[in-house]
Design a protein around this motif. Structure first.
Motif, PDB file in Angstrom:
ATOM      1  N   MET A   3     113.105 -14.948  22.969  1.00 24.10           N
ATOM      2  CA  MET A   3     111.956 -15.255  22.117  1.00 24.10           C
ATOM      3  C   MET A   3     110.681 -14.656  22.675  1.00 24.10           C
ATOM      4  SD  MET A   3     112.422 -19.126  20.896  1.00 24.10           S
ATOM      5  CE  MET A   3     111.068 -18.901  19.737  1.00 24.10           C
ATOM      6  N   GLY A   4     110.817 -13.837  23.719  1.00 22.49           N
ATOM      7  CA  GLY A   4     109.621 -13.145  24.231  1.00 22.49           C
ATOM      8  C   GLY A   4     109.033 -13.762  25.481  1.00 22.49           C
ATOM      9  N   ALA A   5     109.731 -14.742  26.098  1.00 20.00           N
ATOM     10  CA  ALA A   5     109.199 -15.332  27.332  1.00 20.00           C
ATOM     11  C   ALA A   5     109.315 -14.306  28.464  1.00 20.00           C
ATOM     12  CB  ALA A   5     109.972 -16.588  27.692  1.00 20.00           C
ATOM     13  N   VAL A  30      94.545 -21.401  33.857  1.00 16.66           N
ATOM     14  CA  VAL A  30      95.990 -21.363  33.589  1.00 16.66           C
ATOM     15  C   VAL A  30      96.342 -22.649  32.855  1.00 16.66           C
ATOM     16  CG1 VAL A  30      98.287 -20.937  34.538  1.00 16.66           C
ATOM     17  CG2 VAL A  30      96.271 -20.238  35.846  1.00 16.66           C
ATOM     18  N   ILE A  31      97.014 -22.514  31.694  1.00 19.31           N
ATOM     19  CA  ILE A  31      97.290 -23.702  30.881  1.00 19.31           C
ATOM     20  C   ILE A  31      98.750 -23.696  30.396  1.00 19.31           C
ATOM     21  CG2 ILE A  31      94.893 -23.989  30.120  1.00 19.31           C
ATOM     22  CD1 ILE A  31      95.650 -22.652  27.467  1.00 19.31           C
ATOM     23  N   GLY A  32      99.193 -24.841  29.902  1.00 23.70           N
ATOM     24  CA  GLY A  32     100.517 -24.939  29.281  1.00 23.70           C
ATOM     25  C   GLY A  32     101.640 -24.887  30.292  1.00 23.70           C
ATOM     26  N   ALA A  40      99.712 -23.831  23.805  1.00 29.40           N
ATOM     27  CA  ALA A  40      98.503 -24.043  24.603  1.00 29.40           C
ATOM     28  C   ALA A  40      97.410 -23.037  24.241  1.00 29.40           C
ATOM     29  CB  ALA A  40      98.838 -23.937  26.093  1.00 29.40           C
ATOM     30  N   GLY A  41      97.798 -21.763  24.072  1.00 32.05           N
ATOM     31  CA  GLY A  41      96.816 -20.718  23.771  1.00 32.05           C
ATOM     32  C   GLY A  41      96.150 -20.940  22.419  1.00 32.05           C
ATOM     33  N   LEU A  42      96.931 -21.348  21.413  1.00 29.69           N
ATOM     34  CA  LEU A  42      96.350 -21.571  20.082  1.00 29.69           C
ATOM     35  C   LEU A  42      95.391 -22.753  20.115  1.00 29.69           C
ATOM     36  CD1 LEU A  42      99.472 -21.034  17.756  1.00 29.69           C
ATOM     37  CD2 LEU A  42      97.528 -19.481  18.060  1.00 29.69           C
ATOM     38  N   SER A  99     110.968 -25.559  17.291  1.00 26.63           N
ATOM     39  CA  SER A  99     111.165 -26.804  18.050  1.00 26.63           C
ATOM     40  C   SER A  99     111.608 -27.952  17.149  1.00 26.63           C
ATOM     41  CB  SER A  99     109.853 -27.186  18.742  1.00 26.63           C
ATOM     42  OG  SER A  99     108.900 -27.527  17.768  1.00 26.63           O
ATOM     43  N   GLY A 100     112.236 -28.926  17.785  1.00 31.79           N
ATOM     44  CA  GLY A 100     112.623 -30.153  17.072  1.00 31.79           C
ATOM     45  C   GLY A 100     113.474 -29.868  15.846  1.00 31.79           C
ATOM     46  N   GLY A 101     114.355 -28.877  15.947  1.00 35.88           N
ATOM     47  CA  GLY A 101     115.215 -28.531  14.817  1.00 35.88           C
ATOM     48  C   GLY A 101     114.400 -28.122  13.592  1.00 35.88           C
ATOM     49  N   GLY A 127     108.632 -34.441  23.272  1.00 35.63           N
ATOM     50  CA  GLY A 127     107.270 -34.220  22.789  1.00 35.63           C
ATOM     51  C   GLY A 127     106.254 -34.132  23.924  1.00 35.63           C
ATOM     52  N   TYR A 128     106.700 -34.396  25.148  1.00 38.74           N
ATOM     53  CA  TYR A 128     105.776 -34.416  26.301  1.00 38.74           C
ATOM     54  C   TYR A 128     105.260 -33.016  26.629  1.00 38.74           C
ATOM     55  CZ  TYR A 128     107.730 -39.061  26.949  1.00 38.74           C
ATOM     56  OH  TYR A 128     108.117 -40.356  26.760  1.00 38.74           O
ATOM     57  N   ASN A 129     106.107 -31.998  26.467  1.00 37.96           N
ATOM     58  CA  ASN A 129     105.664 -30.653  26.850  1.00 37.96           C
ATOM     59  C   ASN A 129     104.615 -30.111  25.890  1.00 37.96           C
ATOM     60  OD1 ASN A 129     107.024 -29.867  29.376  1.00 37.96           O
ATOM     61  ND2 ASN A 129     108.815 -30.539  28.197  1.00 37.96           N
TER      62      ASN A 129
HETATM   63  P1  FDA Z   1     104.644 -20.901  24.703  1.00 36.40           P
HETATM   64  O1  FDA Z   1     105.958 -20.434  25.199  1.00 36.40           O
HETATM   65  O2  FDA Z   1     104.566 -21.806  23.540  1.00 36.40           O
HETATM   66  O3  FDA Z   1     103.702 -19.659  24.351  1.00 36.40           O
HETATM   67  C1  FDA Z   1     103.606 -18.539  25.191  1.00 36.40           C
HETATM   68  C2  FDA Z   1     103.214 -17.346  24.329  1.00 36.40           C
HETATM   69  O4  FDA Z   1     102.974 -16.243  25.199  1.00 36.40           O
HETATM   70  C3  FDA Z   1     104.325 -16.924  23.390  1.00 36.40           C
HETATM   71  O5  FDA Z   1     103.805 -16.810  22.086  1.00 36.40           O
HETATM   72  C4  FDA Z   1     104.804 -15.571  23.933  1.00 36.40           C
HETATM   73  O6  FDA Z   1     105.183 -14.676  22.922  1.00 36.40           O
HETATM   74  C5  FDA Z   1     103.572 -15.073  24.671  1.00 36.40           C
HETATM   75  N1  FDA Z   1     103.899 -14.166  25.761  1.00 36.40           N
HETATM   76  C6  FDA Z   1     104.789 -14.350  26.771  1.00 36.40           C
HETATM   77  N2  FDA Z   1     104.811 -13.269  27.565  1.00 36.40           N
HETATM   78  C7  FDA Z   1     103.916 -12.391  27.058  1.00 36.40           C
HETATM   79  C8  FDA Z   1     103.501 -11.081  27.441  1.00 36.40           C
HETATM   80  N3  FDA Z   1     104.027 -10.472  28.516  1.00 36.40           N
HETATM   81  N4  FDA Z   1     102.580 -10.471  26.689  1.00 36.40           N
HETATM   82  C9  FDA Z   1     102.033 -11.063  25.602  1.00 36.40           C
HETATM   83  N5  FDA Z   1     102.385 -12.305  25.188  1.00 36.40           N
HETATM   84  C10 FDA Z   1     103.320 -12.955  25.914  1.00 36.40           C
HETATM   85  N6  FDA Z   1     108.471 -29.287  23.568  1.00 36.40           N
HETATM   86  C11 FDA Z   1     108.121 -30.440  22.962  1.00 36.40           C
HETATM   87  O7  FDA Z   1     107.200 -31.109  23.413  1.00 36.40           O
HETATM   88  N7  FDA Z   1     108.776 -30.838  21.831  1.00 36.40           N
HETATM   89  C12 FDA Z   1     109.790 -30.129  21.277  1.00 36.40           C
HETATM   90  O8  FDA Z   1     110.323 -30.481  20.217  1.00 36.40           O
HETATM   91  C13 FDA Z   1     110.200 -28.943  21.944  1.00 36.40           C
HETATM   92  N8  FDA Z   1     111.247 -28.227  21.487  1.00 36.40           N
HETATM   93  C14 FDA Z   1     111.595 -27.047  22.081  1.00 36.40           C
HETATM   94  C15 FDA Z   1     112.671 -26.317  21.593  1.00 36.40           C
HETATM   95  C16 FDA Z   1     113.026 -25.124  22.191  1.00 36.40           C
HETATM   96  C17 FDA Z   1     114.227 -24.356  21.673  1.00 36.40           C
HETATM   97  C18 FDA Z   1     112.266 -24.629  23.281  1.00 36.40           C
HETATM   98  C19 FDA Z   1     112.594 -23.315  23.927  1.00 36.40           C
HETATM   99  C20 FDA Z   1     111.206 -25.357  23.779  1.00 36.40           C
HETATM  100  C21 FDA Z   1     110.863 -26.584  23.201  1.00 36.40           C
HETATM  101  N9  FDA Z   1     109.816 -27.349  23.689  1.00 36.40           N
HETATM  102  C22 FDA Z   1     109.486 -28.527  23.083  1.00 36.40           C
HETATM  103  C23 FDA Z   1     108.982 -26.883  24.832  1.00 36.40           C
HETATM  104  C24 FDA Z   1     107.704 -26.240  24.275  1.00 36.40           C
HETATM  105  O9  FDA Z   1     108.050 -25.301  23.296  1.00 36.40           O
HETATM  106  C25 FDA Z   1     106.914 -25.570  25.384  1.00 36.40           C
HETATM  107  O10 FDA Z   1     106.722 -26.462  26.456  1.00 36.40           O
HETATM  108  C26 FDA Z   1     105.559 -25.115  24.861  1.00 36.40           C
HETATM  109  O11 FDA Z   1     105.745 -24.197  23.799  1.00 36.40           O
HETATM  110  C27 FDA Z   1     104.749 -24.459  25.966  1.00 36.40           C
HETATM  111  O12 FDA Z   1     103.563 -23.980  25.404  1.00 36.40           O
HETATM  112  P2  FDA Z   1     102.839 -22.707  26.028  1.00 36.40           P
HETATM  113  O13 FDA Z   1     101.744 -22.365  25.087  1.00 36.40           O
HETATM  114  O14 FDA Z   1     102.546 -22.921  27.443  1.00 36.40           O
HETATM  115  O15 FDA Z   1     103.939 -21.556  25.973  1.00 36.40           O
END
Ligand code: FDA
Length: 388
Positions: free
Chosen positions: A167-169, A358-360, A13-15, A41-43, A371-373
């Protein structure tokens, strides 16, 4: 330093927001690379959207909230964008679109768009503090051991949810949103395997087509037995509708009228062993496992009508009570988040603090598997960026 817009989080979302929000934009992330979840994602091929994406495929306390952003940046517009960048893709199943090549192509595309827009990216940057004073946001960051104060007109929270902390969540978006007076809904891991102790360990690796239901809904997809319990698309999907203590109901033969089949076979092939007949419809290991829980002994001819009905019920309404889920450690997403009540659905801007977005995944909008997320991440990022 001062920028028009500071974006916290360089994920999907941020990018996307940074790529669209114009030149005076800084996006920061504590990770060493942007878009890490896109990459894995998606293998490794990123299921970047879904052809059938519509608001009914999202969960939220307000089921109408996602409609506006999804309608204003659709899956077709995202496809147009990746076509423009020459990224080849294909439909796998159920409208799920994947890259033919690596998912890093999507990250590279967003970085190119960002560069073209003149937005700046800082990685390995920590968020120390943020506040709102004199009509602007003041955020203290730490980069390369130095503290840097950034003031901005707009602040976009795009740090995602709590899934996969390795992964840093971090869930920091929830803290900042709350600090600025926003409510949170309950949050929990979703699109996550369900655990059953070691009950299914002997079946680890077996997959079968199922329809899995809760009271709310059902999904017809594959289910996978694992050492810890159940996984596979059907289980990940239903996990978003399941809560602790509830049962799920598994139909192991969703495409078959078992009762009719057995009645026919009783006439034509009665000497056939029941378990042999079931093994033509289900994996043999599963049939022998089920034989320890249900009586599958004898020939089809030995089955009374009542036993046939009981057997059909046992296999098509297998009631299972998970002990829990694998939690944020493996969950693909976080269900719930920043409540939509405080956000404008068209722009994702705070209703009471102009300039805060607030996004994503941080928002209480959670998509199905498939692919919905990502489509929500693209659409909500675009909605905020267009408003700026
Ligand atoms: P996202 O998690 O992408 O980005 C958040 C960013 O914030 C990260 O880069 C993180 O490092 C950063 N961050 C977090 N806390 C921070 C802090 N305190 N300080 C600084 N930076 C911080 N969805 C889909 O549609 N198709 C798919 O194939 C998949 N596959 C998939 C596989 C796996 C293993 C996972 C875990 C998830 C998926 N998803 C998915 C879900 C999808 O990845 C997810 O919904 C989106 O990445 C959400 O995008 P956001 O930008 O909101 O968060």
């Amino acid at each position: 330093m001062h920028v028009n817009t500071l974006i916290l989080g360089a994920g999907a979302a941020g990018l996307m927001a940074a790529a669209q929000a114009g030149p005076d934009v800084l996006v920061i992330d504590h990770a060493k690379a942007p878009g890490e979840k896109i990459r894995i994602s998606g293998g490794g091929r990123c299921n970047f959207t879904n052809m059938y994406c519509d608001p009914d495929s999202f969960l939220s306390e307000n089921p109408h909230f996602a409609k506006s952003a999804l309608a204003r940046f659709t899956q077709w517009e995202f496809i147009e964008m990746i076509d423009r960048h020459g990224i080849a893709w294909h439909e796998k199943t159920l409208g799920q679109l994947f890259c033919d090549g690596k998912s890093t192509q999507i990250v590279d595309m967003l970085l190119k768009e960002m560069e073209k827009a003149g937005a700046c990216l800082w990685l390995r940057t920590a968020i120390k503090d943020t506040r709102h004073t004199d009509g602007r946001f003041v955020t203290l960051l730490e980069k390369d051991g130095r503290e840097i104060e950034v003031t901005s007109q707009n602040l976009i929270l795009a740090t995602g949810g709590k899934s996969i902390p390795k992964m840093g969540a971090t869930g920091i978006a929830y803290d900042i949103a709350q600090q600025f007076g926003h409510d949170l809904t309950d949050i929990r891991p979703a699109l996550v395997p369900l655990t059953f102790g070691d009950r299914f360990a002997p079946l680890a690796g077996v997959a079968t087509n199922t329809r899995v239901s809760t009271e709310a809904t059902s999904f017809s997809e594959a289910m996978l037995f694992t050492h810890r319990g159940l996984s596979g698309p059907a289980i990940l999907q239903i996990s978003s509708y399941w809560s602790e203590g509830q049962e799920i109901v598994v139909d192991l033969l969703p495409d078959l009228d078992l009762s009719n089949l057995l009645r026919d076979k009783r006439q034509t092939d009665g000497k056939r062993a029941l378990s042999a007949e079931l093994a033509t419809q289900l994996p043999a290991r599963l049939v022998s496992f089920l034989g320890q829980e249900i009586d599958l002994k004898g020939n089809i001819a030995d089955l009374s009508d009542i036993r046939m009905d009981q057997l059909t019920e046992a296999l098509t309404e297998w009631r299972l009570k998970p002990t829990g889920s694998e939690g944020y450690r493996t969950a693909e997403v976080t269900l719930g988040g920043v409540s939509t009540t405080g956000l404008d659905s068209k722009s994702l801007m705070s209703k009471h603090l102009p300039g805060l977005y607030v996004i994503g995944e941080a928002v209480d909008v959670t998509g199905w598997l498939g692919g919905y997320n990502f489509q929500w991440a693209w659409a909500s990022g675009m909605a905020a960026a267009r408003d700026i």
